[in-house]
Enzyme design. Sequence first.
Site, PDB file in Angstrom:
ATOM      1  N   HIS A 199       0.715  -1.304  -0.133  1.00 45.58           N
ATOM      2  CA  HIS A 199       0.280   0.239   0.170  1.00 45.58           C
ATOM      3  C   HIS A 199       1.132   1.193   0.223  1.00 45.58           C
ATOM      4  O   HIS A 199       0.615   2.478  -0.617  1.00 45.58           O
ATOM      5  CB  HIS A 199      -1.125  -0.120   1.468  1.00 45.58           C
ATOM      6  CG  HIS A 199      -1.645  -0.393   1.585  1.00 45.58           C
ATOM      7  ND1 HIS A 199      -1.879  -2.184   1.902  1.00 45.58           N
ATOM      8  CD2 HIS A 199      -3.110  -1.361   0.580  1.00 45.58           C
ATOM      9  CE1 HIS A 199      -2.571  -3.059   2.204  1.00 45.58           C
ATOM     10  NE2 HIS A 199      -3.509  -2.909   1.266  1.00 45.58           N
ATOM     11  N   GLY A 238      -2.819  -1.963  -7.247  1.00 46.59           N
ATOM     12  CA  GLY A 238      -1.751  -2.971  -7.422  1.00 46.59           C
ATOM     13  C   GLY A 238      -1.937  -3.486  -8.788  1.00 46.59           C
ATOM     14  O   GLY A 238      -3.399  -4.596  -8.423  1.00 46.59           O
ATOM     15  N   LYS A 287      -0.820  -6.303  -7.762  1.00 43.56           N
ATOM     16  CA  LYS A 287      -0.823  -7.555  -6.753  1.00 43.56           C
ATOM     17  C   LYS A 287      -2.677  -8.125  -6.954  1.00 43.56           C
ATOM     18  O   LYS A 287      -2.980  -9.743  -6.802  1.00 43.56           O
ATOM     19  CB  LYS A 287      -1.318  -7.308  -5.038  1.00 43.56           C
ATOM     20  CG  LYS A 287      -1.507  -7.687  -4.253  1.00 43.56           C
ATOM     21  CD  LYS A 287      -1.308  -9.668  -4.622  1.00 43.56           C
ATOM     22  CE  LYS A 287      -1.638 -10.159  -3.307  1.00 43.56           C
ATOM     23  NZ  LYS A 287      -3.129 -10.286  -2.748  1.00 43.56           N
ATOM     24  N   ASP A 288      -3.623  -7.035  -7.380  1.00 49.63           N
ATOM     25  CA  ASP A 288      -5.255  -7.859  -8.115  1.00 49.63           C
ATOM     26  C   ASP A 288      -5.261  -7.529  -9.378  1.00 49.63           C
ATOM     27  O   ASP A 288      -5.650  -6.322 -10.129  1.00 49.63           O
ATOM     28  CB  ASP A 288      -5.579  -6.805  -6.758  1.00 49.63           C
ATOM     29  CG  ASP A 288      -6.034  -7.409  -5.369  1.00 49.63           C
ATOM     30  OD1 ASP A 288      -6.497  -8.671  -5.112  1.00 49.63           O
ATOM     31  OD2 ASP A 288      -5.112  -6.120  -4.774  1.00 49.63           O
ATOM     32  N   VAL A 314       4.329  -5.576  -4.321  1.00 52.91           N
ATOM     33  CA  VAL A 314       5.688  -5.168  -4.069  1.00 52.91           C
ATOM     34  C   VAL A 314       5.552  -6.705  -3.076  1.00 52.91           C
ATOM     35  O   VAL A 314       4.786  -7.602  -2.391  1.00 52.91           O
ATOM     36  CB  VAL A 314       5.107  -4.197  -2.703  1.00 52.91           C
ATOM     37  CG1 VAL A 314       6.296  -4.363  -1.397  1.00 52.91           C
ATOM     38  CG2 VAL A 314       5.287  -2.906  -3.702  1.00 52.91           C
ATOM     39  N   ARG A 326      -3.709 -10.212   4.723  1.00 56.65           N
ATOM     40  CA  ARG A 326      -4.364 -11.829   4.405  1.00 56.65           C
ATOM     41  C   ARG A 326      -3.032 -12.842   4.472  1.00 56.65           C
ATOM     42  O   ARG A 326      -2.815 -13.412   5.572  1.00 56.65           O
ATOM     43  CB  ARG A 326      -5.343 -12.698   3.880  1.00 56.65           C
ATOM     44  CG  ARG A 326      -6.305 -11.732   3.873  1.00 56.65           C
ATOM     45  CD  ARG A 326      -6.787 -12.446   2.683  1.00 56.65           C
ATOM     46  NE  ARG A 326      -8.838 -12.546   2.565  1.00 56.65           N
ATOM     47  CZ  ARG A 326      -8.989 -11.483   1.526  1.00 56.65           C
ATOM     48  NH1 ARG A 326      -8.209 -10.564   0.662  1.00 56.65           N
ATOM     49  NH2 ARG A 326     -10.301 -11.287   1.625  1.00 56.65           N
TER      50      ARG A 326
HETATM   51  P1  AMP Z   1      -6.543  -4.192  -0.634  1.00 55.87           P
HETATM   52  O1  AMP Z   1      -6.584  -3.176   0.696  1.00 55.87           O
HETATM   53  O2  AMP Z   1      -5.656  -5.431   0.298  1.00 55.87           O
HETATM   54  O3  AMP Z   1      -8.244  -4.105  -1.078  1.00 55.87           O
HETATM   55  O4  AMP Z   1      -5.170  -3.227  -1.310  1.00 55.87           O
HETATM   56  C1  AMP Z   1      -5.534  -1.966  -1.863  1.00 55.87           C
HETATM   57  C2  AMP Z   1      -5.211  -1.420  -3.020  1.00 55.87           C
HETATM   58  O5  AMP Z   1      -3.343  -2.496  -2.420  1.00 55.87           O
HETATM   59  C3  AMP Z   1      -5.465  -2.904  -4.202  1.00 55.87           C
HETATM   60  O6  AMP Z   1      -5.455  -1.554  -5.813  1.00 55.87           O
HETATM   61  C4  AMP Z   1      -4.025  -3.736  -3.792  1.00 55.87           C
HETATM   62  O7  AMP Z   1      -3.664  -4.091  -5.528  1.00 55.87           O
HETATM   63  C5  AMP Z   1      -3.547  -2.970  -3.479  1.00 55.87           C
HETATM   64  N1  AMP Z   1      -2.110  -4.330  -2.980  1.00 55.87           N
HETATM   65  C6  AMP Z   1      -2.128  -4.995  -2.199  1.00 55.87           C
HETATM   66  N2  AMP Z   1      -1.058  -5.389  -1.998  1.00 55.87           N
HETATM   67  C7  AMP Z   1      -0.061  -4.864  -2.998  1.00 55.87           C
HETATM   68  C8  AMP Z   1       1.473  -5.654  -2.730  1.00 55.87           C
HETATM   69  N3  AMP Z   1       2.147  -6.297  -2.108  1.00 55.87           N
HETATM   70  N4  AMP Z   1       1.694  -4.863  -3.841  1.00 55.87           N
HETATM   71  C9  AMP Z   1       0.798  -3.987  -4.600  1.00 55.87           C
HETATM   72  N5  AMP Z   1       0.304  -3.770  -4.324  1.00 55.87           N
HETATM   73  C10 AMP Z   1      -0.735  -4.253  -3.875  1.00 55.87           C
END
Ligand code: AMP
Length: 305
Positions: free
Chosen positions: A48, A158, A160-161, A187, A198
Amino acid sequence: MSVASPVRIDRLPALADVAEVRAFTRRLRRDDTPLALVPTMGALHAGHRSLIEAARRHGGAVLVSIFVNPTQFGPGDDLERYPRRLAQDMDICREAGASAVFAPDAATFYAPDHSTWVSEDRLSLPLEGAVRPGHFRGVLTVVLKLLAATDPDIVVFGQKDAQQAILIRRMARDLNLRTAVLIAPTVRDADGLALSSRNAYLTAGQRRQALALPRALEQCTERLRRGETSPATIRDAGHQILAAEPALAIDYLEVVDLDTLEVPVRVEEPVLIAAAVRIGDVRLIDNEVWPGGALVQAGGMRGSS
Ligand code: AMP
């Protein structure tokens, strides 16, 4: 007009509802300050943080939203136990250089009789969409609500998703949104595991087992690097690595076209290798894009094409 009574924690405004966030963005507009939004569900980590830093590089103000969106969780999902730690998240946002945090309450952000949804009929069907029905309807709806509340110039997601990011780009294009969709690289920890809120659920042993996921994806990209063009062959090479780790249950590992998310006959255009596994009751997703950077570079500030 000044910011409407924000709760300030060491001067980083925490905006609690749409009226407060609108007062904040009105003030930015008055000063011609561009706004970047970084939507998150909190429990922030270095992934993040990298999104916040990517947003900062575009200049202007960076608003981080922290909202555990109930509508994207299915009945068996981990909504109740999803980690919530706003005070710690505020510290991370401040250190990363965010300008404000928007942390609305689920009970007020959604009207009790909310009944309008954004659904997408093509890219949302395979991969995560096949395993988590209704998930992307919840994601797209909350993202459109966040964009409507904040009206940013840029929104950062990200890789990541990856499917989520691709879908949001599609929504922005299809619905003529003015916001540019930026996608930042994944990352990873030093051992290769993609950072995820998670990961905190994993025991030390499960974490070791989870490393089969990035290893499998790496095996697939290695096949591509060596010139393999059969999606089935590439997919099978990844599957073999996942299957060798008995603690993992495979939801899917697929090689799909980066634009259509369909399995191509042969790999000739950029592809997404996306996978999801379960270890105990922890579900992890990860992906690689071939050629590397194809997703991050496409669109960018040009946004939603
Ligand atoms: P989340 O809080 O898991 O819903 O993720 C919020 C944002 O952070 C989303 O755009 C995710 O794709 C991004 N994100 C989560 N994990 C990572 C990571 N390891 N590297 C880059 N972006 C990430």
